[in-house]
Design a protein around this motif. Sequence first.
Motif, PDB file in Angstrom:
ATOM      1  N   ALA A   1      -2.678  -2.924  -2.769  1.00 30.38           N
ATOM      2  CA  ALA A   1      -3.919  -2.384  -2.178  1.00 30.38           C
ATOM      3  C   ALA A   1      -3.917  -0.857  -2.230  1.00 30.38           C
ATOM      4  O   ALA A   1      -3.155  -0.204  -1.522  1.00 30.38           O
ATOM      5  CB  ALA A   1      -4.052  -2.867  -0.733  1.00 30.38           C
ATOM      6  N   ASP A   2      -4.751  -0.325  -3.099  1.00 31.51           N
ATOM      7  CA  ASP A   2      -4.875   1.126  -3.236  1.00 31.51           C
ATOM      8  C   ASP A   2      -6.344   1.414  -3.529  1.00 31.51           C
ATOM      9  O   ASP A   2      -7.015   0.630  -4.193  1.00 31.51           O
ATOM     10  CB  ASP A   2      -3.960   1.605  -4.384  1.00 31.51           C
ATOM     11  N   MET A   3      -6.817   2.540  -3.052  1.00 34.28           N
ATOM     12  CA  MET A   3      -8.253   2.799  -3.100  1.00 34.28           C
ATOM     13  C   MET A   3      -8.807   2.786  -4.531  1.00 34.28           C
ATOM     14  O   MET A   3      -8.108   3.095  -5.493  1.00 34.28           O
ATOM     15  CB  MET A   3      -8.559   4.128  -2.421  1.00 34.28           C
TER      16      MET A   3
ATOM     17  N   ALA B   1       0.874  -1.185   0.000  1.00 35.81           N
ATOM     18  CA  ALA B   1       0.000   0.000   0.000  1.00 35.81           C
ATOM     19  C   ALA B   1       0.907   1.230   0.000  1.00 35.81           C
ATOM     20  O   ALA B   1       2.131   1.095  -0.099  1.00 35.81           O
ATOM     21  CB  ALA B   1      -0.916  -0.010   1.217  1.00 35.81           C
ATOM     22  N   HIS B   2       0.319   2.426   0.094  1.00 32.74           N
ATOM     23  CA  HIS B   2       1.179   3.606   0.195  1.00 32.74           C
ATOM     24  C   HIS B   2       0.759   4.520   1.331  1.00 32.74           C
ATOM     25  O   HIS B   2      -0.413   4.578   1.705  1.00 32.74           O
ATOM     26  CB  HIS B   2       1.311   4.339  -1.143  1.00 32.74           C
ATOM     27  N   THR B   3       1.760   5.221   1.871  1.00 34.33           N
ATOM     28  CA  THR B   3       1.555   6.023   3.087  1.00 34.33           C
ATOM     29  C   THR B   3       1.335   7.503   2.788  1.00 34.33           C
ATOM     30  O   THR B   3       1.001   8.256   3.690  1.00 34.33           O
ATOM     31  CB  THR B   3       2.795   5.927   4.004  1.00 34.33           C
TER      32      THR B   3
ATOM     33  N   LEU C   1      -8.030   9.038   2.822  1.00 33.16           N
ATOM     34  CA  LEU C   1      -8.523   7.661   2.647  1.00 33.16           C
ATOM     35  C   LEU C   1      -7.615   6.936   1.660  1.00 33.16           C
ATOM     36  O   LEU C   1      -7.279   5.775   1.841  1.00 33.16           O
ATOM     37  CB  LEU C   1      -9.953   7.679   2.116  1.00 33.16           C
ATOM     38  N   ASP C   2      -7.268   7.669   0.581  1.00 31.06           N
ATOM     39  CA  ASP C   2      -6.246   7.208  -0.370  1.00 31.06           C
ATOM     40  C   ASP C   2      -4.897   7.686   0.177  1.00 31.06           C
ATOM     41  O   ASP C   2      -4.578   8.848   0.066  1.00 31.06           O
ATOM     42  CB  ASP C   2      -6.533   7.797  -1.754  1.00 31.06           C
ATOM     43  N   ASN C   3      -4.092   6.865   0.855  1.00 29.68           N
ATOM     44  CA  ASN C   3      -4.310   5.450   0.874  1.00 29.68           C
ATOM     45  C   ASN C   3      -4.120   4.912   2.303  1.00 29.68           C
ATOM     46  O   ASN C   3      -3.747   3.785   2.496  1.00 29.68           O
ATOM     47  CB  ASN C   3      -3.332   4.782  -0.098  1.00 29.68           C
TER      48      ASN C   3
HETATM   49 ZN   LIG Z   1      -3.525   5.845  -3.965  1.00 30.20          ZN
END
Ligand SMILES: [Zn+2]
Length: 490
Positions: A360-362, A84-86, A267-269
């Motif tokens: 996993a990304d929105m 995912a990304h922060t 929310l993203d992400n």
């Molecule tokens: Zn994203």
Amino acid sequence: MSGLEAANDFLRFVNESPTPYHAVASAVKRLQKAGFAPLREKDPWVTTIKPGGKYFVTRNASSIIAFAVGRNWRPGNPISMIGAHTDSPCLRLKPVSKKSNAGYMQIGVETYGGGIWHSWFDRDLSVAGRVLVRDEDGEVSSRLVKIDKPIVRIPTLAIHLDRSSNFDPNKETELFPIAGLVEAELNRTGGEEAKKAGDAEGKEDGKKPFSPLSAIGDRHHPHVIDLVAEKAGVSPSSIVDFELVLFDTQPASLGGLNDEFIFSPRLDNLNMTYCTVEGLIASATDASLKDENSIRLLACFDHEEIGSTSAQGANSSFLPAILRRLAATKPATEDVDGEFESDAAAAFEQTLARSFLVSADMAHAVHPNYAAKYEADHRPEMNKGTVIKINANQRYATNSPGIVLLEECARRAGVPLQLFVVRNDSPCGSTIGPMLSAKMGVRTLDLGNPQLSMHSIRETGGSKDVGFAVGLFKEFYQSYGELERSIEIE
Ligand SMILES: [Zn+2]
């Protein structure tokens, strides 16, 4: 965790994480509580990592990889991964941010990523980030700060003064926050500490020492430095540099008549970052790791919003370097069985060929006012489960074996899934999935929870989808070691 319990826990996570540094610190706090131990890339790990153990490592304090090693691990075995990304689009203080105009104190900011910048107007903003502090012995360390008081604002122009219908602010001259009035600041007592401290240094002989850069109190409003120093618990003169961004002080909350929504920044992400962390923690019980032959791993990267190319982004050596070290991790005992051959050189490639990455990304939930923008049969809805993202042109890395695998995990977890493709006449986003997949040659699937207003300062997601994704990820981690053998595509 299920339903609103997970959603409420996510609110706590996102509210304490206004920057990637905070997001990583929030993840670390949860992982440590669950028994994950810290590692450093600069240390040798050969004797540290043990089957059954749980660990994490960070890079630049803004990207994190955490993993739990199955007790039956052998070199070359598979690694189940969720990435995912922060980071999120935001406004970052310029190296020289101290500005003023027409009697206002202003703060110069730089745009980071592709934000919906008009949503940043008329919000109660503040400042958060990391501060580098030099102590009395000359040692430099970093502190996280988050000022909860709204001190910054980007005001819109009154409608009476601007009748144009398209609001398209100039990012240099109009997306420019105010932070106070010059006059009020001049009357402030006790301020300017940072500036004075900077000026006073080494002045005994009347000469100012050579300084390659102007003092931090000259580059930024001293009042901002004072507030940051107070939050960091240090004196203003000990601050040597910082990376600060603006954030919305309004906390995330549940929304809608039945709490069906989450109204939240980032929310993203951070939604997916949260679900990944909680999914790994929930999966990695001692009982579950007892018969596990694989490693369960999460990787949350900084810099996705600007293309992932940095020392700690998804396009860096971070994940491959960790995987290389993990692939050769020794089994629990040396004499496990006769078949095991410790071929460290090939273990990495073997592991990659047997591993799987869930990126996993929105995802985009259908927008009722713009439904025609979505492909007619692929319109994800809120609270109807995690969205698998598919794109023939590989903007998403999903393929059929991946879908079969994820569907089985979802079936076991009792979590619904949805499918998304963009219209042929629409642009399509992308994420870390295709990049990591190409870099490592690992089978990959892209997914994410559905949301509205992606990249706005205030986005909208589904409250039930948080629990769904945590449950799905937990199941993926627990089932992959077994399912890996049943979906053989050479
Ligand atoms: Zn994203």
